[in-house]
Structure formats: structure tokens, C-alpha cells
Design a protein around this motif. Structure first.
Motif, PDB file in Angstrom:
ATOM      1  N   LEU A 196     -38.435 -20.989  45.318  1.00 58.66           N
ATOM      2  CA  LEU A 196     -39.223 -21.435  44.172  1.00 58.66           C
ATOM      3  C   LEU A 196     -39.938 -20.225  43.568  1.00 58.66           C
ATOM      4  CD1 LEU A 196     -40.295 -23.839  42.487  1.00 58.66           C
ATOM      5  CD2 LEU A 196     -42.173 -24.015  44.126  1.00 58.66           C
ATOM      6  N   THR A 197     -39.631 -19.917  42.319  1.00 60.89           N
ATOM      7  CA  THR A 197     -40.212 -18.734  41.682  1.00 60.89           C
ATOM      8  C   THR A 197     -41.260 -19.071  40.629  1.00 60.89           C
ATOM      9  OG1 THR A 197     -38.405 -18.687  40.062  1.00 60.89           O
ATOM     10  CG2 THR A 197     -38.123 -17.372  42.070  1.00 60.89           C
ATOM     11  N   GLU A 198     -41.139 -20.229  39.992  1.00 62.10           N
ATOM     12  CA  GLU A 198     -42.121 -20.650  38.996  1.00 62.10           C
ATOM     13  C   GLU A 198     -42.321 -22.158  39.100  1.00 62.10           C
ATOM     14  OE1 GLU A 198     -41.983 -18.162  35.058  1.00 62.10           O
ATOM     15  OE2 GLU A 198     -39.951 -18.823  35.529  1.00 62.10           O
ATOM     16  N   ARG A 199     -43.544 -22.566  38.859  1.00 62.08           N
ATOM     17  CA  ARG A 199     -43.912 -23.984  38.902  1.00 62.08           C
ATOM     18  C   ARG A 199     -44.719 -24.287  37.654  1.00 62.08           C
ATOM     19  NH1 ARG A 199     -48.472 -26.930  40.803  1.00 62.08           N
ATOM     20  NH2 ARG A 199     -47.960 -28.871  41.901  1.00 62.08           N
ATOM     21  N   LEU A 200     -44.262 -25.250  36.867  1.00 61.59           N
ATOM     22  CA  LEU A 200     -44.899 -25.518  35.586  1.00 61.59           C
ATOM     23  C   LEU A 200     -45.180 -27.010  35.429  1.00 61.59           C
ATOM     24  CD1 LEU A 200     -45.770 -24.279  32.828  1.00 61.59           C
ATOM     25  CD2 LEU A 200     -43.440 -24.729  32.006  1.00 61.59           C
ATOM     26  N   PRO A 201     -46.319 -27.488  35.945  1.00 64.76           N
ATOM     27  CA  PRO A 201     -46.689 -28.892  35.696  1.00 64.76           C
ATOM     28  C   PRO A 201     -46.828 -29.129  34.194  1.00 64.76           C
ATOM     29  CG  PRO A 201     -48.086 -27.904  37.386  1.00 64.76           C
ATOM     30  CD  PRO A 201     -47.326 -26.785  36.759  1.00 64.76           C
ATOM     31  N   TYR A 202     -46.564 -30.341  33.762  1.00 64.84           N
ATOM     32  CA  TYR A 202     -46.662 -30.630  32.330  1.00 64.84           C
ATOM     33  C   TYR A 202     -48.069 -30.400  31.798  1.00 64.84           C
ATOM     34  CZ  TYR A 202     -41.986 -32.573  32.768  1.00 64.84           C
ATOM     35  OH  TYR A 202     -40.636 -32.717  32.993  1.00 64.84           O
ATOM     36  N   SER A 245     -46.416 -18.110  41.741  1.00 66.00           N
ATOM     37  CA  SER A 245     -46.439 -17.937  43.195  1.00 66.00           C
ATOM     38  C   SER A 245     -46.751 -19.266  43.874  1.00 66.00           C
ATOM     39  CB  SER A 245     -47.477 -16.878  43.583  1.00 66.00           C
ATOM     40  OG  SER A 245     -48.756 -17.254  43.121  1.00 66.00           O
ATOM     41  N   ALA A 246     -46.193 -20.320  43.316  1.00 67.49           N
ATOM     42  CA  ALA A 246     -46.478 -21.660  43.825  1.00 67.49           C
ATOM     43  C   ALA A 246     -45.885 -21.843  45.212  1.00 67.49           C
ATOM     44  CB  ALA A 246     -45.908 -22.701  42.871  1.00 67.49           C
ATOM     45  N   VAL A 247     -46.537 -22.649  46.009  1.00 62.83           N
ATOM     46  CA  VAL A 247     -46.051 -22.897  47.359  1.00 62.83           C
ATOM     47  C   VAL A 247     -45.260 -24.196  47.439  1.00 62.83           C
ATOM     48  CG1 VAL A 247     -47.897 -21.580  48.432  1.00 62.83           C
ATOM     49  CG2 VAL A 247     -48.243 -24.011  47.979  1.00 62.83           C
ATOM     50  N   ALA A 248     -45.362 -25.043  46.430  1.00 61.32           N
ATOM     51  CA  ALA A 248     -44.647 -26.323  46.465  1.00 61.32           C
ATOM     52  C   ALA A 248     -44.261 -26.723  45.058  1.00 61.32           C
ATOM     53  CB  ALA A 248     -45.517 -27.400  47.098  1.00 61.32           C
ATOM     54  N   ALA A 249     -43.123 -27.364  44.940  1.00 61.49           N
ATOM     55  CA  ALA A 249     -42.676 -27.855  43.645  1.00 61.49           C
ATOM     56  C   ALA A 249     -43.546 -29.018  43.190  1.00 61.49           C
ATOM     57  CB  ALA A 249     -41.218 -28.300  43.740  1.00 61.49           C
ATOM     58  N   THR A 250     -43.502 -29.313  41.918  1.00 65.39           N
ATOM     59  CA  THR A 250     -44.258 -30.461  41.420  1.00 65.39           C
ATOM     60  C   THR A 250     -43.730 -31.738  42.073  1.00 65.39           C
ATOM     61  OG1 THR A 250     -42.747 -30.735  39.539  1.00 65.39           O
ATOM     62  CG2 THR A 250     -44.689 -29.370  39.190  1.00 65.39           C
ATOM     63  N   PRO A 251     -44.595 -32.699  42.326  1.00 65.23           N
ATOM     64  CA  PRO A 251     -44.151 -33.921  43.008  1.00 65.23           C
ATOM     65  C   PRO A 251     -43.234 -34.750  42.141  1.00 65.23           C
ATOM     66  CG  PRO A 251     -46.415 -34.144  42.262  1.00 65.23           C
ATOM     67  CD  PRO A 251     -46.039 -32.717  42.025  1.00 65.23           C
ATOM     68  N   THR A 252     -42.433 -35.581  42.769  1.00 61.88           N
ATOM     69  CA  THR A 252     -41.550 -36.481  42.030  1.00 61.88           C
ATOM     70  C   THR A 252     -42.351 -37.554  41.306  1.00 61.88           C
ATOM     71  OG1 THR A 252     -39.705 -36.094  43.530  1.00 61.88           O
ATOM     72  CG2 THR A 252     -39.680 -38.160  42.290  1.00 61.88           C
ATOM     73  N   ALA A 253     -43.354 -38.103  41.939  1.00 65.17           N
ATOM     74  CA  ALA A 253     -44.175 -39.149  41.328  1.00 65.17           C
ATOM     75  C   ALA A 253     -45.165 -38.534  40.350  1.00 65.17           C
ATOM     76  CB  ALA A 253     -44.910 -39.937  42.408  1.00 65.17           C
ATOM     77  N   SER A 254     -45.140 -38.990  39.110  1.00 65.96           N
ATOM     78  CA  SER A 254     -46.051 -38.438  38.096  1.00 65.96           C
ATOM     79  C   SER A 254     -47.445 -39.039  38.196  1.00 65.96           C
ATOM     80  CB  SER A 254     -45.493 -38.698  36.696  1.00 65.96           C
ATOM     81  OG  SER A 254     -45.575 -40.070  36.368  1.00 65.96           O
ATOM     82  N   PHE A 268     -38.633 -23.760  38.907  1.00 59.24           N
ATOM     83  CA  PHE A 268     -37.565 -22.795  38.707  1.00 59.24           C
ATOM     84  C   PHE A 268     -37.252 -22.095  40.030  1.00 59.24           C
ATOM     85  CE2 PHE A 268     -39.871 -23.537  34.868  1.00 59.24           C
ATOM     86  CZ  PHE A 268     -38.889 -23.656  33.891  1.00 59.24           C
ATOM     87  N   TYR A 269     -35.946 -22.028  40.334  1.00 55.64           N
ATOM     88  CA  TYR A 269     -35.512 -21.501  41.622  1.00 55.64           C
ATOM     89  C   TYR A 269     -34.587 -20.302  41.431  1.00 55.64           C
ATOM     90  CZ  TYR A 269     -37.386 -25.671  43.859  1.00 55.64           C
ATOM     91  OH  TYR A 269     -38.241 -26.652  44.319  1.00 55.64           O
ATOM     92  N   SER A 270     -34.651 -19.383  42.383  1.00 57.60           N
ATOM     93  CA  SER A 270     -33.742 -18.246  42.408  1.00 57.60           C
ATOM     94  C   SER A 270     -32.388 -18.679  42.933  1.00 57.60           C
ATOM     95  CB  SER A 270     -34.307 -17.144  43.298  1.00 57.60           C
ATOM     96  OG  SER A 270     -34.235 -17.545  44.671  1.00 57.60           O
ATOM     97  N   GLY A 271     -31.419 -17.764  42.886  1.00 57.14           N
ATOM     98  CA  GLY A 271     -30.101 -18.071  43.416  1.00 57.14           C
ATOM     99  C   GLY A 271     -30.113 -18.379  44.890  1.00 57.14           C
ATOM    100  N   ARG A 272     -31.145 -17.917  45.596  1.00 57.02           N
ATOM    101  CA  ARG A 272     -31.294 -18.211  47.029  1.00 57.02           C
ATOM    102  C   ARG A 272     -32.193 -19.417  47.269  1.00 57.02           C
ATOM    103  NH1 ARG A 272     -28.945 -14.382  49.962  1.00 57.02           N
ATOM    104  NH2 ARG A 272     -28.512 -12.363  48.986  1.00 57.02           N
ATOM    105  N   LEU A 273     -32.433 -20.167  46.201  1.00 61.01           N
ATOM    106  CA  LEU A 273     -33.207 -21.415  46.245  1.00 61.01           C
ATOM    107  C   LEU A 273     -34.655 -21.192  46.645  1.00 61.01           C
ATOM    108  CD1 LEU A 273     -30.639 -23.960  47.726  1.00 61.01           C
ATOM    109  CD2 LEU A 273     -30.893 -23.091  45.387  1.00 61.01           C
TER     110      LEU A 273
END
Length: 591
Positions: A60-66, A16-25, A53-58
Motif C-alpha cells: 500500500l503506497t497511498e491511501r485517499l479517503p473520500y 505512508s498509511a498502514v491500512a487501506a480504507t475500510p469497505t464499510a463507508s 493505491f498499491y505497488s506491483g508487489r502489493l
């Protein structure tokens, strides 16, 4: 040494993440200078990047930081070992696009188990056929366990009844089981990291064994040279996780490069191809790959509607691989999406295969698609790739240049007797280097047929070298030989697919034995139910092939979507030929 985490939790990752992982590690970029995939993940876990991970409607459904991937994988590794699994045993993973597959894959690394990714079931129908295929793959891999998405777990026991599996179920089920109290021993560089099934195979499925050393070597060449990964890069992919380009190129390579990556499920891409490009725009992604047909789907969909304010100007590596590269498809894509900021020089043709982990060659960056125009008569009659004479009115063919072999690898073009051929002579493509498989799993005779004692792998492809750059002309087994001429089936298919009412993927050309030698057969998908239209289409196809290629083919119309594909979405000519010879097609018309 033992592996520890700050906290041990069996809860699933945050969906239930609100934002994708950042581009900068936040980490200094490292280019695969690790001994194993475990070492790479442990390093990436120190930063902020990860997988989304995104649904077909774009959405964000899952967020998995390393960091979370590492922690969940270590827990799951102990649970797997708690089921009686032993290091070195195989775990088949049904590769749905989602966090659970990647966590399970990483867990196998920490537990020193061998993950074996396999395709997901079709969304509609095909359950019985899939069950048979899955049983073959589980048996062929000598698997001790299988993990699958929750939505298929109910019918798997019947499909795999009688097989000696220590665990059969979903990652969600596995999480409720106890962890083994055990010290996890890390893998070594020469240990097998995973088994990869070759998607184009029609034989009993055979795993391709890839070591950690081969994986890290190949990915290092990709991210360090082929793609020249830099700070600020971000990837997007819709490629299936069970295919080498999807798994190595867009699951393992981003992890090894500490790069954030965004995913669409393959089925969602097929329904809404332009969602791929919209996600590239939304997340300012810079790297993505597709076979030619993916670019073609986007062009076709954009012919009716181009997403407003779509901005593809940040896309610096638009890779092409996985099938024969069709230059006209890429030209049409570039023409369609240049108004949206796409830069044609972002195209990066490449060549590879699962037996070499993934990559074999890359075209130079920032050059776009470069083609080599050759005289077809000399190609077919002499096996030479010579430019046409200036005053020639004969047939020509443009082949895409796939660049130079990756660092620390060698590539040769050889004739059927094993002799090394000079530039612009067509022959078999052989490659040697540290990225190659150790062999086909438990198949020493098959391994010996493609790899010699000196480590040279016969790729099964035909091609030539031009100024040190590789050009692929087709699969050796697919070439149609008529009256001493070598005719490439995709040339015939391209001719047919340019006819009115037809499109890419509607034709399959192959040879069958005849009393007088080989006879060319062309299967054509037909959408019309009108008998007179059928007769006209057969005549038009036969006339076009005769005029362009100088042969009289047998033309057979088949139902729409009847032509078989490999698990990665490519036309399977060998399967089409087998089905034709067995009478499996219900012909609509023939001539």
C-alpha cells in the motif's frame, strides 16, 4: 452556495498509511441520486471509504479517503483559479495511476474547470512519439493548463512550447502556489463534467463531452442495475485512468457509490497479472472488470504457477468489456481458477463506449457467460443470426450475449438505409438516452455524422437482438467483404491465433482494395529468426484461413510486438492497415 472545509492544507495526501480504507463507508448507500459529481463527493466524504493505491508487489503506497479527497480538491481548486484559469477552461491531466490525478480531477469539478485525462508516457522509449500525441491532444482540447506526474515535468515544456498554457507542471508544484480568495460556485447538472478522448481514434484526437447529468445517469444504471451494488462490495482495478472503463467504471462510479476501491497501475498488472487476483483476495473485493486479454494474461501466467491459497470465492462481479468478448478465453480462465474458488457465474458480459459515458447493456447477474451459436454461412451471406440446423455440419460461431439495454435508454438495430431490423438480423447498433454525450467537442460535423436530430447515436458497431438481448458481432468499418460475403476480421484472427507457436494478439486481419474488389490481408507477429520457419508459418496461416473461411488471404509476417494497439491495449486494425499500406512494416515473410 460557497464550499468550505474544516481546515485548509496544501500538504499532499497521506502516502505512508498502514491500512487501506475500510469497505464499510458508514453511510446509507445512495445510488447516484445526485445532481453533480461534486454533490456525490461531498456525500461520500462523510464516510470512511476511499481509494487505495498499491505497488506491483502489493504494498500500500497511498491511501485517499473520500474525506481527504474532497478537502485536498477544494484547496487545489482555489490554487488553479489563482493561476488565472477561468471556469469552463480545460485542464489536461496526464493520468498516472495515483492520488494526484484523482485530486486534480476532483479539483477541476469544484473549480468548474473541464478535466481532460490523457495517457501517460510509455515507461521505456517512445518519448518523441508521445510528445507529438500529447501536443495534438492539448491543442485539440484547447487546454489552458496541463498537470503531469513529476517524473515527466522536465521535458514537457519543450514538447508543448508555444501553446498558450497558464500552468504547466505537476500537482506537487501546484501545491506550493497560493490559493485564490474566492467563493467556489458549484457546477450544474447540465454543465460539462469532463472531456474523454476515444482510445480507438486514429484521427486528430477529439474530446467527447459528458455532462454531470449524463455521468450520474449512466453510473446510476451501472451501480443500481448492472452491478446491483450492495453493502460490503469493494472494487479492484488495474484499468488506465484515461480510458472510459477505468475512469468512469472504477474512479467515478466507486466514488458515487461510496465504495472503497483498490488500484494497481496498468504497467504493474502487465508485469505481474496475478497480482490483480491476489489483491482481490487480500482485500475481499467483490467487483472488478477487464477486457478479455486481461483474463487471458492471468490464465497464461497461472499455467506455470498458481498463487498458493488464492481465494476468489468472494468475487461476485467479474465484468468483461472494452473489446470483443472471446468466450474461449473466459472458459479457460474459469477452468484455471475454479480450484481457487472462482465461480464462473460471476462473469458479467457488458457493452459500452465513451460516447454513452460508459455502459450501454449488461448481461444478467449470476448467469455467467451465455453464448448464442449461429450458422456462419447465413451470417456471412444473408446477414442473419440463425441457429444451425440440428443435422448441419457447417461452420458455426459462438457470440457472447451482452444483455439488455440499461434503464431509461433505447436500442435499435438498423440497416444501412435506417430501417429498423427484426430480431436476429445483423445491422448497425443505435442507442438513445440520457447518458449520451452532448457531442464531439468543437466538432459539429463529426457529431452530426453519428447522432441524428432525434438523439440516436450510431455506435459504429454491428450486432443483433435475440429475445431483447444485444449481441455484438464487430465493428462496421472492420468487416471484410469478399464476393458478397461479410467476413468478420476477429474470426480470421481467432483461426490464426489457434495455430501452434501463436497466441492471442498475434494477428491482425483487414481488407485492402484490389482490382477485383477487396482482398483480405493477415498480419502475423513472428518470433522466429529462421527463414524456413517463416515460409512454413506463412503457408500454414494461409492454409488455415483458406480451409476455415474459404478465402485466400495475403499473409505478411511482422516483428514481434509490431502490431499497433489503442491506448487501452486493444488491437488497432485501422492503424495496422494504415501502416501496411504506407510500407511502415518491415515484412519478414509474405505470400
Amino acid at each position: 452556495m460557497s464550499l468550505t472545509v474544516e481546515q485548509s492544507s496544501t500538504e499532499p495526501c497521506n502516502i505512508s498509511a498502514v491500512a487501506a480504507t475500510p469497505t464499510a463507508s458508514g453511510l446509507p448507500l445512495r445510488f447516484a441520486d445526485f445532481d453533480t459529481l461534486v454533490d456525490a463527493l461531498n456525500y461520500a466524504a462523510g464516510g470512511y471509504s476511499g481509494m487505495n493505491f498499491y505497488s506491483g508487489r502489493l504494498e500500500l503506497t497511498e491511501r485517499l479517503p473520500y474525506r481527504d479527497l474532497r478537502d485536498h480538491a477544494i484547496v487545489l481548486a482555489r490554487i488553479l483559479l489563482g493561476q488565472g484559469l477561468l471556469p469552463g477552461e480545460r485542464v489536461v491531466l496526464v493520468a498516472e495511476t495515483g492520488a494526484d490525478f484523482i485530486i486534480a480531477f476532483a479539483a477541476c469539478q469544484y473549480a468548474r474547470l473541464l478535466p481532460v485525462p490523457v495517457p501517460v508516457p510509455p515507461a521505456f522509449g517512445g518519448r518523441d512519439t508521445y510528445s507529438v500525441l500529447l501536443r495534438h491532444m492539448v491543442s485539440g482540447a484547447r487546454a489552458a493548463a496541463l498537470l503531469a506526474p513529476s517524473w515527466v515535468e522536465d521535458w514537457l515544456p519543450a514538447a508543448l512550447d508555444g501553446l498558450p498554457l497558464k500552468f504547466l507542471g505537476s500537482v506537487a508544484q501546484l501545491r506550493h502556489l497560493p490559493e485564490a480568495t474566492i467563493t467556489l460556485t458549484p457546477p450544474q447538472a447540465d454543465d460539462i463534467a469532463y472531456l474523454q478522448f476515444s482510445s480507438g481514434s486514429t484521427r486528430i484526437p477529439t474530446g467527447i463531452a459528458i455532462t454531470h447529468r449524463a455521468l450520474l445517469t449512466n453510473v446510476g444504471a451501472m451501480i443500481g442495475t448492472g452491478l446491483a451494488v450492495r453493502a460490503g462490495d469493494r472494487a479492484v482495478s488495474w484499468l488506465p485512468f484515461y480510458h472510459d472503463m477505468g475512469l468512469v467504471g472504477f474512479v467515478l462510479a466507486p466514488l458515487i457509490a461510496q465504495m472503497s476501491v483498490d488500484y494497481l497501475a496498468t504497467r504493474d498488472f502487465a508485469r505481474r497479472p496475478l497480482g490483480w487476483l491476489s489483491l482481490m483476495d487480500r482485500n475481499s473485493a467483490t467487483i472488478s472488470y477487464s477486457p478479455s486479454f486481461g483474463y487471458e494474461l492471468c490464465t497464461r501466467r497461472a499455467s506455470t504457477t498458481l498463487p498458493p491459497e488464492l481465494d476468489l470465492s468472494r468475487w461476485r462481479v467479474a465484468g468483461i468489456g472494452g473489446d470483443m468478448i472471446r468466450p474461449h478465453v473466459l472458459e479457460e480462465f474459469a477452468t484455471t481458477f475454479t480450484p481457487a474458488g472462482f465461480v464462473p457465474r460471476a462473469f458479467v458480459p457488458s457493452y459500452g463506449m465513451a460516447e454513452t459515458t460508459l455502459a450501454i447493456s449488461f448481461a444478467d447477474l449470476d448467469r455467467g457467460v451465455e453464448t448464442d451459436r449461429i450458422d456462419v454461412e447465413k451470417l456471412e451471406h444473408q446477414g442473419r443470426a440463425e441457429p444451425p440446423a440440428r443435422d448441419s455440419n457447417g461452420r458455426t460461431r459462438d457470440f457472447v450475449v451482452c444483455g439488455k439495454v440499461i434503464p431509461n435508454h433505447e436500442l435499435q438495430i438498423r440497416d444501412d438505409s435506417g430501417g429498423i431490423l427484426a430480431d436476429r438480423r445483423i445491422g448497425r447498433v443505435l442507442v438513445r438516452g440520457p447518458s449520451l454525450m452532448t457531442g464531439y467537442d468543437h466538432r459539429p460535423e463529426e457529431t452530426a455524422r453519428v447522432m441524428d436530430a432525434d438523439g440516436w447515436l450510431d455506435t459504429g458497431d454491428l450486432g443483433y437482438l435475440a429475445d431483447g438481448q444485444l449481441v455484438i458481432t464487430g465493428r462496421a468499418k472492420d468487416v471484410i467483404i469478399v464476393n458478397g460475403r461479410n467476413i468478420w476480421p476477429h474470426d480470421i484472427e481467432h483461426t490464426v491465433e489457434q495455430l501452434e507457436t501463436l497466441r492471442s494478439g498475434d494477428a491482425a486481419a483487414f481488407a485492402v482494395d484490389d482490382v477485383q474488389g477487396e482482398r483480405a490481408v493477415v498480419l502475423v507477429q513472428c518470433r522466429s529468426s529462421d527463414g524456413s520457419a517463416h515460409r512454413t508459418l506463412v503457408q500454414v496461416v494461409r492454409a488455415a484461413v483458406s480451409q476455415v473461411h474459404g478465402i485466400e488471404p495475403q499473409v505478411v509476417l511482422v516483428a514481434n510486438n509490431a502490431l499497433p494497439q489503442t491506448s487501452s491495449g486493444k488491437l488497432s486494425r485501422s492503424a495496422a492497415r494504415t501502416a501496411f499500406l504506407s510500407g511502415s512494416f518491415a515484412p519478414i515473410g509474405a505470400a
